[in-house]
Design an enzyme around this catalytic site. Structure first.
Site, mmCIF file in Angstrom:
data_model
loop_
_atom_site.group_PDB
_atom_site.id
_atom_site.type_symbol
_atom_site.label_atom_id
_atom_site.label_comp_id
_atom_site.label_asym_id
_atom_site.label_seq_id
_atom_site.Cartn_x
_atom_site.Cartn_y
_atom_site.Cartn_z
ATOM 1 N N ASP A 1 -32.525 22.195 30.514
ATOM 2 C CA ASP A 1 -32.207 23.506 29.893
ATOM 3 C C ASP A 1 -33.444 24.382 30.045
ATOM 4 O O ASP A 1 -34.650 23.848 29.887
ATOM 5 C CB ASP A 1 -31.837 23.143 28.767
ATOM 6 C CG ASP A 1 -30.765 24.415 28.261
ATOM 7 O OD1 ASP A 1 -30.901 25.504 28.735
ATOM 8 O OD2 ASP A 1 -29.679 24.135 27.361
ATOM 9 N N ASP B 1 -22.360 29.126 29.354
ATOM 10 C CA ASP B 1 -21.981 28.679 28.193
ATOM 11 C C ASP B 1 -20.583 28.821 27.909
ATOM 12 O O ASP B 1 -19.847 28.337 26.831
ATOM 13 C CB ASP B 1 -22.884 28.966 26.984
ATOM 14 C CG ASP B 1 -23.975 28.168 26.949
ATOM 15 O OD1 ASP B 1 -23.970 27.002 27.633
ATOM 16 O OD2 ASP B 1 -24.903 28.370 26.099
#
Ligand code: GLA
Length: 730
Positions: free
Chosen positions: A474, A542
């Site tokens: 990430d 997301d």
């Protein structure tokens, strides 16, 4: 015999290395369907005279007339193959430098070119250019992937002047296209709202797309675009160029319609705050710009890019992927060994290959119990995981699934031991307040010690847990207060950062070539082919609401193949599980739900869906994508994947409009099938207790019928998503 061999070799190399003869030289970079043609005229000026369909022979290339007045007013260089700044060019440059002696001009003359055949139908053409007054050289590289109709272009810049030369601008390519009208489709967005398209006509002047965010370069707009010639882009018709810069940092894409109404496209690293100091004897390599020309609209362009990416770019692009259960939305930071062990069992019950442990497992002095602490301290949190990761890996394996883990190794929390120990490893200005993005800062990857640290984080994990099966990498912060305590020339930082990241990833890939790795950046803040050289898959957003995902996935699909798109079934949207599953299946299927909260029917459906997916995944991942009905102009979104031999297809249709009577009112025309073959249409993912409206015993049609007349999947407000399999009947 030896002499004969030498003679043959001599002739061979002579044909490859062509010295400029007096008069025009034509260099054709060709793929199966397209060509890019460079002309070098008598004074050795290289111009781009054609980018489009392949022509019959060299004589036809020589006959091309570039648009422009020749002669006194220098419009003859509007189509320069790599426009230098400071001399007679007054348009947007591809390269701008200040020489060691302070001279701010550059001229680039053709020296020679050569072509080299590489494996798998790939031909690399190099065009050598040089400034007649300075020991300053540029080499243009054109890698033609002939079978996939993709060209990868980059350049190298070097000099042997007495002192460093400053590169103010150093683009990757400089395309020139003459047409009557130009339409640019570009994309913009933000967190949980990635990839919104805008199509605009390009008029005289310059349109610039760019990023100055440093790390999460495509958070607001990605470096990928479509240009349609003469009319707005259509799905299966018309001339479209799809382009994308393979660079995970600041970029600039300039689209200039020049005074002669040519379109000039100049993609590359963003010159913003990045005047690069190039030492004598060193070479700067620009990132590659990838593009494909299609005369079959956006569909043709994206199919070419997908084929190319699977075969030539994405690790194991033609291989396998693991289905998984992720715990992020199910637990967030709140978990312990017991909870996780139960989730492993749930994953097994569901039928996925792997469990992915997300954020929150590390940090002791500053435990990672929320997003305000702990990044950088990659040791297991002893309260949550007293027996360590090794124990979890074994527990998962005992439960019958693999174990994967989340990392954010480029980042540091102000509250971390790493920050306390190495404040000079952090990108920040000494005399300014710190600014945080998601409460964190970025490590200075231009520093080789930081590169070693980041490499070490992954390498240690892998060494201690050799069966670890997956990494989610990430990157949640942008670069504020850009300043490195290590490098001399601060304006090299944005570039050196990305190069540092690639060095780490190169080392990791050399040691762990087959480890599946997901590219994530607070959703889709970093999806580009520079990074996708190292990652097997990417996290598009997301936002996992299935309605939203239809649009997000739709837009990514112009550039990236479905095998790389991680689509998870989650509880974010409130749609029925069938709808969420059908949407997630259009790529690499995963889950982020609380399995124990599923009803019996939902669980049965999901278990069956995973089994079905196993049988059709190769068509979805490796087939040709045809977008049949756009969610922007229809009540439904519909796309299908067709296997290479055209004997199988998987076809997805989703309702995107919930108004009364919305749905697929008429048949939808299929595409990509063999007109002469017969196919049976059969419904997949039928929910327990319901029956399909498709009558398999009668649903057999010719490919011709399905493409000319179509078939109605019967999507409506009571049947909001339908997955159909189209199989050849032999
Ligand atoms: C980012 C990712 C999410 C999740 C969180 C964890 O936002 O995009 O999927 O991993 O970080 O903090």
């Amino acid at each position: 015999m030896k002499q004969l061999c030498l003679f043959v070799l001599f002739v061979f190399f002579k044909t490859l290395i062509t010295k400029a003869a007096p008069g025009d030289v034509h260099i054709a970079v060709e793929t199966r369907q397209t060509a890019l043609v460079i002309r070098v005229d008598k004074d050795q000026t290289p111009t781009l005279v054609h980018l489009g369909s392949k022509l019959r022979n060299a004589a036809e290339y020589a006959a091309i007339q570039a648009r422009g007045k020749r002669g006194e007013d220098y419009t003859d260089i509007y189509n320069s193959v790599y426009t230098p700044a400071g001399s007679r060019n007054l348009l947007e440059p591809a390269i701008q430098v200040t020489h060691a002696d302070g001279n701010p001009s550059l001229d680039l003359k053709y020296i020679r070119h050569e072509s080299q055949s590489m494996a798998d139908g790939v031909v690399l053409t190099k065009v050598y250019l040089k400034d007649p007054q300075y020991p300053f050289e540029v080499t243009l590289y054109y890698k033609a992937y002939q079978n996939e109709d993709v060209i990868e272009q980059w350049s190298t810049i070097r000099h042997t002047e007495k002192k460093p030369v400053t590169l103010h601008k150093y683009a990757s390519a400089n395309l020139y296209i003459p047409a009557q009208y130009y339409y640019l489709t570009h994309f913009h967005g933000d967190w949980a709202n990635e990839m919104n398209p805008s199509e605009i006509p390009l008029t005289e002047g310059i349109k610039v797309l760019d990023s100055k965010l440093g790390t999460r370069a495509d958070l607001f707009q990605p470096p990928s675009f479509l240009v349609s010639l003469n009319k707005p882009a259509e799905e299966e018709q018309g001339e479209v160029i799809a382009g994308t810069l393979s660079w995970s940092g600041n970029y600039q894409l300039a689209f200039e319609v020049d005074p002669l109404h040519n379109l000039r496209i100049i993609p590359g690293i963003n010159p913003y705050a990045s005047a690069y100091s190039l030492a004598p004897g060193t070479e700067f390599t620009t990132p590659a710009f990838l593009f494909t020309y299609s005369d079959k609209g956006k569909g043709g362009a994206s199919r070419s890019l997908h084929r190319w990416a699977r075969k030539h770019r994405i690790p194991q692009g033609e291989g396998n992927r693991l289905t998984l259960l992720n715990n992020w939305e199910a637990t967030y930071f709140d978990f312990n060994e017991e909870k996780l062990s139960a989730l492993f069992k749930d994953g097994k019950k569901l039928g996925v290959d792997l469990f992915l442990l997300d954020d929150g497992w590390f940090g002791n002095k500053y435990p990672r119990n929320n997003d305000r602490a702990g990044l950088g301290d990659w040791q297991e949190n002893v309260k949550k995981l007293p027996h360590g990761l090794g124990y979890l890996v074994k527990e998962a394996e005992t439960a019958g699934i693999k174990f994967g883990i989340w990392l954010e190794p480029e980042m540091v929390s102000p509250k971390s031991e790493l920050y306390e120990k190495h404040p000079d490893w952090v990108i920040k200005l000494p005399n300014r307040s710190e600014y945080y993005f998601r409460n964190q800062l970025v490590l200075d990857l231009s520093n080789p010690k930081v590169q070693d640290f980041v490499y070490g984080v992954v390498n240690d994990l892998m060494t201690k847990n050799p069966t670890l099966g997956f990494i989610k990498w990430d990157c949640n912060a942008v670069i504020y207060n850009a300043f490195s305590a290590t490098i001399q020339n601060q304006s090299n930082l944005y570039v050196d950062y990305v190069q540092g990241l690639y060095k780490v990833l190169d080392r990791l890939r050399a040691k762990y070539p087959t480890l599946p790795m997901m590219l994530c950046s607070g959703g889709g803040g970093r999806v580009d082919y520079g990074a996708l050289k190292y990652f097997t898959e990417y996290w598009p957003s997301d936002n996992t609401d299935a309605q939203e995902r239809i649009f997000i996935q739709w837009n990514y699909s112009y550039f990236f193949p479905s095998i790389a798109s991680c689509n998870h079934v989650t509880d974010w949207g409130k749609q029925p599980i069938k709808f969420r599953t059908d949407v997630a299946m259009m790529g690499k299927l995963g889950y982020d739900i609380v399995v124990s909260k599923l009803t019996e029917e939902e669980l049965t459906f999901s278990q069956q869906a995973l089994k079905t997916y196993e049988g059709i995944k190769n068509v979805i991942w490796k087939g040709d994508l045809y977008r049949l009905a756009s969610p922007y102009t229809n009540d439904v979104a519909s796309s299908m994947y067709v296997s290479e031999s055209r004997d199988r297809a998987v076809w997805f249709t989703y309702l995107v409009n919930s108004r009364y009577k919305a749905g697929s009112q008429a048949p939808i025309k299929l595409n990509g099938l063999d007109p002469a073959k017969n196919y049976r249409v059969q419904e997949l993912n039928v929910y327990p207790g319901t029956t399909s409206r498709i009558n398999t015993s009668t649903a057999t049609y010719s490919g011709n019928y399905l493409m000319a007349i179509g078939f109605n999947p019967q999507v409506d407000t009571r049947r909001t998503s339908v997955v159909l399999e189209v199989n050849e009947v032999k």
